[in-house]
Design an enzyme around this catalytic site. Structure first.
Site, PDB file in Angstrom:
ATOM      1  N   ASP A 282      -1.065  24.067 -11.740  1.00  0.00           N
ATOM      2  CA  ASP A 282      -0.625  23.654 -13.078  1.00  0.00           C
ATOM      3  C   ASP A 282      -0.471  24.918 -13.930  1.00  0.00           C
ATOM      4  O   ASP A 282      -0.906  26.014 -13.556  1.00  0.00           O
ATOM      5  CB  ASP A 282      -1.612  22.641 -13.692  1.00  0.00           C
ATOM      6  CG  ASP A 282      -0.964  21.831 -14.823  1.00  0.00           C
ATOM      7  OD1 ASP A 282       0.129  22.205 -15.276  1.00  0.00           O
ATOM      8  OD2 ASP A 282      -1.558  20.822 -15.259  1.00  0.00           O
TER       9      ASP A 282
HETATM   10  C1  BGC Z   1       0.664  19.865 -17.648  1.00  0.00           C
HETATM   11  C2  BGC Z   1       1.439  19.348 -16.449  1.00  0.00           C
HETATM   12  C3  BGC Z   1       2.899  19.686 -16.591  1.00  0.00           C
HETATM   13  C4  BGC Z   1       3.041  21.189 -16.777  1.00  0.00           C
HETATM   14  C5  BGC Z   1       4.482  21.641 -16.879  1.00  0.00           C
HETATM   15  C6  BGC Z   1       0.975  21.305 -17.953  1.00  0.00           C
HETATM   16  O1  BGC Z   1       0.450  21.683 -19.177  1.00  0.00           O
HETATM   17  O2  BGC Z   1      -0.721  19.719 -17.403  1.00  0.00           O
HETATM   18  O3  BGC Z   1       1.274  17.968 -16.351  1.00  0.00           O
HETATM   19  O4  BGC Z   1       3.593  19.263 -15.456  1.00  0.00           O
HETATM   20  O5  BGC Z   1       2.371  21.559 -17.969  1.00  0.00           O
HETATM   21  O6  BGC Z   1       5.099  21.216 -18.023  1.00  0.00           O
END
Ligand code: BGC
Length: 763
Positions: A282
Site C-alpha cells: 500500500d
Molecule cells: C489506500 C489504498 C489505495 C491506495 C492508492 C492508500 O492510501 O490505503 O486503499 O488503494 O492508497 O490510492
C-alpha cells in the site's frame, strides 16, 4: 511450434515510438517470455519493474516519462485517460527492452459512472447487481486506458468508527466472500487479456478492518482462530476466484506489519493458498516499516519487504534506492528479485500487454472527444443497482411510499449535494453528473405535487471538523458552509414545512466523514443536523428521514421520532433518481443491512455472529451477572440482515430433508415464502447455522446461504438450500478445518434476529 515475434515489429505497428532493435520474444509462451526478459534485464531494469509510481504525486510528469523511458518504472496509478496514459506507454516502449507498463487506479465502486459505495452494494444482497456494477466499472476503466483496479476491498469490519467501513462490504465472512468472488470475476471478465477486462487487486491483506478501536492504521491483534474463521475468508475467496493482485495492508498483524510479514505473504498467501499473482504494497508502506520500528533504516525496510514477499512497491523510493546495494552485497539474493520481477511481468502478460501494449489505450484517433461525455455513462445500470441497495429501516403507518400529488418539504444539508452522492473513492466520477435527491424528487413528482426545498442546516458547524474534511485529499474544499445563522436556516426550513404535507429530511454525513483516515469517536448526527431534526419533529408533520452516510450511525433518537427511515448510504451517480423511485414506490425497497447498527458507541462491537458465552444475557430475564451493559438493552438497534419492504412477507418453519446427516450426504432445507401484501416486492431469505456443541466455543449463528427473490402480491414460493459437510466446518483449537459430529441448528428468516429453527445431527 512457439510463435516468435520480433518485438520491434509489434511495437512499431503501434506507430508511436522510435524503433529500438530488439531480438524476438517468445510471445506465446508466458514462462519463456519471462525467462527471456529476465536474462536480458540489468539489475536496474529489474528493480525498475518493481516500482509503482503515483501520477500527481511528488514527481512531475515529464520526469516520470523520462524514468519510464529509462526502464526505471514498472507501473503507474492515478492517471486516468487514454490521452494521458499513451505517452507513458510510448516511453515504456522506447526503453531498452520495450517492456510495457500498466496503469492502475482505485476503481472501487465505479469509474466514470459511480455506483453506490461498497457498503451499499453489499446492502443489495444481490450478486447480479453487484456483478453488473463490476462489469460496468471494468468496461469504463479499461476504455480509459486502465489495466488494474485496487479493488475489491474486502476487509471485514465490526467497528463502524472506522471510516473505511464505507469501502468494505460489512461484517459477515460469508456475504463478503460471495461479493469478493463476484467482483473479481466481474472485473477480470472471461479473459483477463480482453480489452474490457481489468485486473483485480484484492485489498487490504490482511485483517485491516479490525484496527483497534476503529482508528485507522492502528494495530490488529487477533487470535488465529478468529482470523481464519471470520476475517481471512473474503481474501481467500478473491484469490480462489483468480484475482491477479493482492494489496498488502498498512497495519500490523499480530505484532508484525503486514508489509514485512513473511508468515502472511509467503506461508499463508503463497504456500497455503497457492496465490501466484502479484503482491503490491500500500501507499508508502515500505517506508512506514521504519516508523513501525521493525527496520532500523531504509535498507532494512527494503530487505524486509522483499523478503516478506512484496513484489511491487507503491509510492516508495526504498526499492529503488536500496535494492541494488542489497543485491550487490549479497544481502538479498537475485533470485528473490527475479521472482518479484517475474510476477510483475506475468501480470503484464496476463493483461495482454506484451501482445498489445495499447490494448486498453487504443488509438489516438479513437479517443473520446470529451472524457466526461454523458454518452460514456451507464446511468440505467447505476439507477438499477442503487435501487437495490436502499434499506428501509422504519415505515410507521405506511408513511411511505409518498403520493405524487403531495407537497413535500425537502430539507437538509444533503438534499441537494452532488459531491456527497459520490461517496468516498469516487474514481473519475464527476460530482455535477450526479443526480441529487432534490433533482430526483423534482423529476419524479407529478404535475399536482410540489417539492419545496430548504437547506435547513450545514452538515456540521464544528469548525475543527470542517477544517479536517476540507483538508482531506480532495482537489478543492468540499464542505461549503452556508453563511446564514443556524436559526435562520432552521426558520427557513420550518417555513417550507408549514406549507407541506410531509417532510423529507436528507441527513447524515459529508462523504469525507466516512473515508480513509476518517475514524470517528461518535456516531451521532452532527449537532447542527440534530437541532434541525428536532425542530422538524416539533412541527408534528409526517417525517421521512433519508439517511446518507458511509457507516452505521447511532439512530436511537431518530428511530423514535421519524415516521419513516430510509438508509441510502452514498448512492452514486443516479442516487437521487433511485431514492425517488423508492420514496414514490416505483421500486419497492429490498435492501438488507450488511452490518449491525449499534445503539451507542459504547456497545461496539455489535456483530451478530459472536461466540457463545457462559453468562449470556437473555432478553426478558433479569440482567444481573449476565454479559450486558446495565444502561442499555443488549444487541444491535438494527440487526445484520434487517430491512423492510412496502409489502409483508411470511416465512414458514424450515423443513429438513433428514434429521441425521452422514458425511458426504447433502441436507436439503426448504422454506415457503409468501408475499402477503398487495404489491410485488423482493426480500432476502437468510440461512444461518449454529453448531450446538463444539470442541471450541462456536458462534450463536453464522450466515451460510441466502437468496434474494421477487414475489408478486399474494405469490408463494418454496426456497431450497443444499448444505453439506463443508458448511459445517470450522477452525478448531489446532486450526484444523473440521466438521465435528453432533447437533446443529438451522435458523431461517428475513434477518439475523427473527428466525425460525430446526435441528439435525451430523453423524
Ligand atoms: C489506500 C489504498 C489505495 C491506495 C492508492 C492508500 O492510501 O490505503 O486503499 O488503494 O492508497 O490510492
Amino acid at each position: 511450434m512457439k510463435r516468435l515475434l520480433p518485438f520491434v515489429l509489434l511495437a512499431s505497428a503501434m506507430g508511436s515510438f522510435a524503433c529500438v532493435a530488439q531480438p524476438a520474444l517468445p510471445l506465446d509462451d508466458r514462462q519463456a517470455l519471462i525467462e527471456t526478459l529476465l536474462e536480458r534485464m540489468t539489475l536496474a531494469e529489474k528493480i525498475g519493474q518493481l516500482r509503482l509510481i503515483s501520477i500527481g504525486g511528488d514527481m512531475p510528469r515529464e520526469r516520470i516519462v523520462e524514468e519510464i523511458a529509462a526502464g526505471r518504472i514498472g507501473a503507474t496509478f492515478n492517471s486516468v485517460t487514454r490521452a494521458d496514459n499513451r505517452p507513458m506507454q510510448d516511453a515504456a516502449l522506447r526503453s531498452r527492452l520495450g517492456i510495457p507498463i500498466f496503469f492502475a487506479y482505485d476503481v472501487v465502486h465505479g469509474h466514470r459512472t459511480i455506483f453506490p459505495i461498497s457498503l451499499a452494494l453489499a446492502s443489495s444482497w444481490d450478486l447480479e447487481a453487484i456483478a453488473l456494477s463490476g462489469r460496468v466499472s471494468a468496461s469504463e476503466a479499461s476504455a480509459d486506458g486502465l489495466d488494474l483496479t485496487f479493488a475489491p476491498m474486502v476487509d471485514i469490519t465490526r467497528d463502524p468508527r472506522w471510516g473505511r467501513t464505507s469501502e468494505g462490504f460489512g461484517e459477515d465472512p460469508y456475504l463478503v466472500s460471495q461479493i469478493a468472488g463476484t467482483l473479481v470475476r466481474a472485473y477480470q471478465g472471461e479473459r483477463l487479456s480482453a480489452a474490457d477486462s481489468v485486473m483485480a487487486s484484492v485489498k487490504h491483506f490482511a485483517v485491516y478492518g479490525a484496527v483497534e478501536g476503529g482508528r485507522d492504521y492502528n494495530v490488529v491483534d487477533m487470535s488465529p482462530q478468529r482470523m481464519y474463521q471470520d476475517y481471512l475468508p473474503p481474501y481467500r475467496a478473491a484469490v480462489d476466484a483468480g484475482a491477479g493482485g493482492v494489496m498488502v495492508a498498512l497495519n500490523t498483524v499480530n505484532g508484525v506489519p503486514a508489509s514485512a510479514n513473511r508468515w502472511l505473504l509467503r506461508d499463508l498467501l503463497r504456500d497455503d493458498w497457492g496465490f501466484r499473482g502479484l503482491t503490491i504494497s500500500d501507499h508508502g508502506a515500505i517506508d512506514e516499516l521504519l516508523r513501525h520500528g521493525v527496520a532500523r533504516d531504509g535498507r532494512e525496510a527494503a530487505r524486509l519487504a522483499i523478503e516478506a514477499g512484496i513484489d511491487l512497491s507503491m509510492h516508495d523510493s526504498l526499492y529503488l534506492q536500496e535494492l541494488p546495494g542489497l543485491v550487490e552485497r549479497g544481502e538479498v539474493s537475485i533470485e528473490l528479485i527475479d521472482q518479484a520481477v517475474a510476477r510483475v511481468l506475468g501480470a503484464k502478460y496476463d493483461l495482454g500487454l506484451f501482445h498489445d501494449p495499447y490494448r486498453r489505450i487504443g488509438r489516438a484517433a479513437d479517443d473520446p472527444a470529451e472524457v466526461n461525455a454523458e454518452s460514456r455513462l451507464h446511468r440505467e445500470a447505476a439507477r438499477q443497482v442503487a435501487r437495490e441497495s436502499l434499506v428501509l429501516l422504519e415505515n410507521r403507518e405506511r408513511t411511505l411510499p409518498l403520493r405524487k400529488d403531495a407537497r413535500i418539504a425537502l430539507i437538509g444539508p444533503l438534499a441537494d449535494s452532488h459531491v456527497d452522492m459520490l461517496g468516498s473513492w469516487s474514481a473519475a466520477g464527476v460530482a455535477a453528473q450526479t443526480v441529487t435527491l432534490r433533482q430526483g424528487l423534482e423529476a419524479a413528482i407529478g404535475e399536482s405535487g410540489r417539492v419545496i426545498h430548504a437547506r435547513g442546516s450545514n452538515v456540521t458547524d464544528d469548525a475543527g471538523m470542517i477544517e479536517y474534511l476540507n483538508f482531506l485529499n480532495w482537489d478543492r474544499p468540499e464542505v461549503v458552509q452556508d453563511s446564514r445563522s443556524p436559526q435562520a436556516m432552521i426558520d427557513e426550513a420550518l417555513g417550507a414545512a408549514r406549507d407541506a404535507d410531509v417532510i423529507v429530511a436528507a441527513l447524515g454525513e459529508a462523504r469525507g466523514m466516512s473515508h480513509e483516515s476518517s475514524s470517528r469517536t461518535s456516531l451521532t448526527l452532527p449537532a447542527s443536523q440534530q437541532a434541525l431534526l428536532e425542530a422538524l419533529v416539533a412541527t408534528g408533520k409526517p417525517l421521512v428521514v433519508v439517511l446518507m452516510n458511509g457507516r452505521p450511525l447511532q439512530l436511537g433518537w431518530v428511530r423514535e421520532h421519524a415516521d419513516a427511515l430510509l438508509e441510502t448510504w452514498f448512492a452514486g451517480t443516479e442516487g437521487g433518481n433511485a431514492i425517488a423511485d423508492v420514496l414514490f414506490g416505483a421500486h419497492n425497497p429490498s435492501g438488507k443491512l450488511p452490518i449491525s447498527f449499534p445503539r451507542s458507541v459504547g456497545q461496539i462491537p455489535t456483530y451478530y455472529n459472536h461466540p457463545r458465552l457462559g453468562r449470556p444475557y437473555v432478553e426478558g430475564r433479569p440482567g444481573n451477572y449476565t454479559s450486558q451493559y446495565f444502561e442499555e438493552p443488549n444487541g444491535a438497534l438494527y440487526p445484520f440482515g434487517y430491512g423492510l419492504s412496502y409489502t409483508d412477507f411470511e416465512v414458514s418453519k424450515p423443513q429438513l430433508s433428514q434429521r441425521k446427516l452422514k458425511r458426504g450426504q447433502r441436507l436439503e432445507v426448504s422454506v415457503t415464502v409468501k408475499n402477503r401484501g398487495a404489491r410485488a416486492g423482493a426480500t432476502v431469505v437468510q440461512l444461518y447455522l449454529q453448531d450446538l456443541v463444539g470442541s471450541a466455543v462456536r458462534p450463536v449463528k453464522e450466515l451460510k446461504r441466502f437468496e434474494k427473490l421477487s414475489l408478486e402480491a399474494g405469490e408463494t414460493r418454496v426456497v431450497r438450500f443444499s448444505l453439506g459437510e463443508e458448511d459445517l466446518r470450522f477452525h478448531d483449537a489446532r486450526l484444523d478445518f473440521v466438521a465435528e459430529p453432533g447437533e446443529f441448528e438451522v435458523q431461517l428468516g428475513l434477518d439475523s434476529r427473527a428466525v425460525q429453527s430446526a435441528r439435525f445431527e451430523l453423524l
